[in-house]
Write an enzyme that holds these catalytic residues in place. Structure first.
Site, PDB file in Angstrom:
ATOM      1  N   HIS A 101     -25.025 -32.742 -23.190  1.00 44.11           N
ATOM      2  CA  HIS A 101     -25.597 -33.983 -23.706  1.00 44.11           C
ATOM      3  C   HIS A 101     -26.218 -34.821 -22.591  1.00 44.11           C
ATOM      4  O   HIS A 101     -26.356 -36.044 -22.716  1.00 44.11           O
ATOM      5  CB  HIS A 101     -24.536 -34.824 -24.443  1.00 44.11           C
ATOM      6  CG  HIS A 101     -23.776 -34.071 -25.473  1.00 44.11           C
ATOM      7  ND1 HIS A 101     -24.214 -33.902 -26.771  1.00 44.11           N
ATOM      8  CD2 HIS A 101     -22.603 -33.386 -25.384  1.00 44.11           C
ATOM      9  CE1 HIS A 101     -23.355 -33.176 -27.441  1.00 44.11           C
ATOM     10  NE2 HIS A 101     -22.370 -32.831 -26.628  1.00 44.11           N
ATOM     11  N   SER A 231     -47.125 -37.247  -3.154  1.00 44.02           N
ATOM     12  CA  SER A 231     -47.802 -38.336  -3.859  1.00 44.02           C
ATOM     13  C   SER A 231     -48.833 -38.946  -2.936  1.00 44.02           C
ATOM     14  O   SER A 231     -48.584 -39.122  -1.734  1.00 44.02           O
ATOM     15  CB  SER A 231     -46.793 -39.402  -4.291  1.00 44.02           C
ATOM     16  OG  SER A 231     -47.439 -40.585  -4.718  1.00 44.02           O
TER      17      SER A 231
END
Length: 430
Positions: A101, A231
């Site tokens: 989960h 980036s």
């Protein structure tokens, strides 16, 4: 006549120019090549394509493409499985947090998690093998699958038609041909092959997603080159761009299979031509994407980077919660109620979680357990019960059984040994 045909089996640039001009004139791809071949072998021009239909050329060729394309992909996926198996063996004993989960759960090992990926890839290997093994040739069937034109050529002698069908099938490298066909081979074949490829695409997206999550936790990373830029703005970033690309392409491969399903369902009676354009784009694209995914997978699996120190720190942050089942089991061994022990642990765990979440403090569950008189019978066992190396169950043994000598993985890869040995690590330029 036949010698002239044989001497012009390889097309020249001139032949392609002729075919291009003929196709513009006649608006028919196969007939353009029939006329081009006839110009190259004029003695045989009158018998080229005798008894055949366009799909005798195109559909039989497509089946060869499907077979050979799958043959290219299979050793590549076997090579990826081999590399992941070696990775799993290397890290079969390294504990790490499991997640259910999206939340920390009972520990597994880094190698055991890799085996989840391998198991899915083994299913893809099986699916692709099965799709290839199921292929049959269309063969010599005529305009609507009845072989009427060939019966006419052989003056009604069906045995000669059958023999021709067998010869063409064998010369094309197939063991058998369909007894029943329409003008085309059933487009159900494209559906079956497409689903095998799409299933592999889904596996790639799932593996890529796991790698991206683990990179987010800084537990594991894909290869990152010395001068690679993550980036353009944030110089510190190490974006998992390969795994992200793998997810993107895997998703596209899953979506493309819909074209094969719709095309099969839309066919009318013995054939309709609305299958042509979509198949010419969809089938090559699916194979090209699958091959690109093989390259990405191979490249990533050749250089996965594991950070044991980060993994250990993350385990220690969650260790008190991970140990609760051990504490409950130990209390039951000492004669206490499992339900009562579970309730005491539940209350103390939520108190500790409140300290972590709302106050930014360390997890103090163990200290709370030590102060609770209920747990006094097992306090002397806490060091053993808190040893996280004992929390991984049989994970190391499972990895060994699965990937080791005589295991499922090695048995599945046996037929690819020679090809795997000759494979080189895939390189990426972008």
């Amino acid at each position: 006549m036949i010698d002239q045909l044989r001497s012009h089996l390889t097309m020249t640039s001139h032949d392609f120019d002729v075919a291009k001009a003929e196709e513009k004139r006649r608006r028919h791809d196969v007939m353009a090549h029939v006329h081009a071949f006839g110009e190259a072998a004029p003695e045989a021009a009158g018998i080229i394509h005798w008894g055949a239909t366009s799909c005798y050329v195109t559909d039989n060729a497509d089946l060869i493409f499907l077979r050979d394309g799958l043959g290219i992909l299979l050793p590549k996926i076997a090579g990826v499985i081999q590399k992941l198996s070696e990775f799993a063996q290397t890290y079969k004993d390294l504990p790490c947090l499991g997640y259910t989960h999206g939340q920390p759960a009972q520990l597994v090992t880094v190698g055991k998690r890799a085996c989840l990926w391998i198991q899915n890839l083994l299913m893809d290997l099986r699916n692709l093998e099965r799709a290839r093994a199921d292929l049959r040739f269309r063969g010599v069937k005529g305009t609507t699958g009845t072989q009427a034109s060939f019966l006419q050529i052989f003056q009604g002698e069906y045995s000669k038609v059958e023999r021709l069908d067998e010869i063409v099938t064998k010369k094309s490298g197939f063991e058998s041909a369909f007894t029943i066909s329409s003008q085309t081979y059933t487009r159900k074949i494209d559906v079956d092959v497409g689903h095998a490829l799409a299933s592999f695409g889904a596996t790639c997206e799932q593996i890529g997603g796991d790698i991206r999550h683990l990179a987010m936790f800084k537990e594991l990373e894909e290869p990152f080159e010395k001068d690679q830029i993550g980036s353009s703005a944030m110089a510190y970033k190490r974006n998992p761009m390969r795994a992200e690309r793998m997810c993107s392409l895997g998703r596209q491969l899953c979506n493309l299979v819909r074209n094969t399903v719709d095309t099969f369902a839309a066919q009318w009676l013995e054939r309709s031509l609305d299958d042509s354009a979509v198949r010419r784009s969809t089938l090559p694209e699916m194979f090209l994407i699958a091959d690109a995914l093989m390259i990405l997978l191979d490249n990533i699996c050749s250089g996965l980077v594991v950070y044991p120190a980060v993994i250990k720190r993350r385990i220690n942050e969650e260790l008190p919660f991970m140990a609760t089942e051990n504490l409950i089991m130990a209390m039951v061994d000492r004669g206490h109620s499992r339900q009562e022990a579970h309730e005491r642990i539940r209350v103390l765990s939520h108190e500790a979680a409140d300290q972590v979440k709302n106050h930014g403090k360390d997890n103090d569950l163990i200290e709370r357990v030590q102060k609770d008189p209920f747990f006094e019978p097992i306090l002397d066992e806490l060091p053993r019960l808190l040893d996280f190396t004992t929390f991984v169950g049989a994970a190391p043994q499972q990895v060994e059984k699965f990937t080791g000598k005589g295991g499922e993985v090695q048995l599945a890869l046996e037929r690819y040994r020679t090809q795997i040995a000759s494979l080189e690590a895939a390189q990426l330029s972008v």
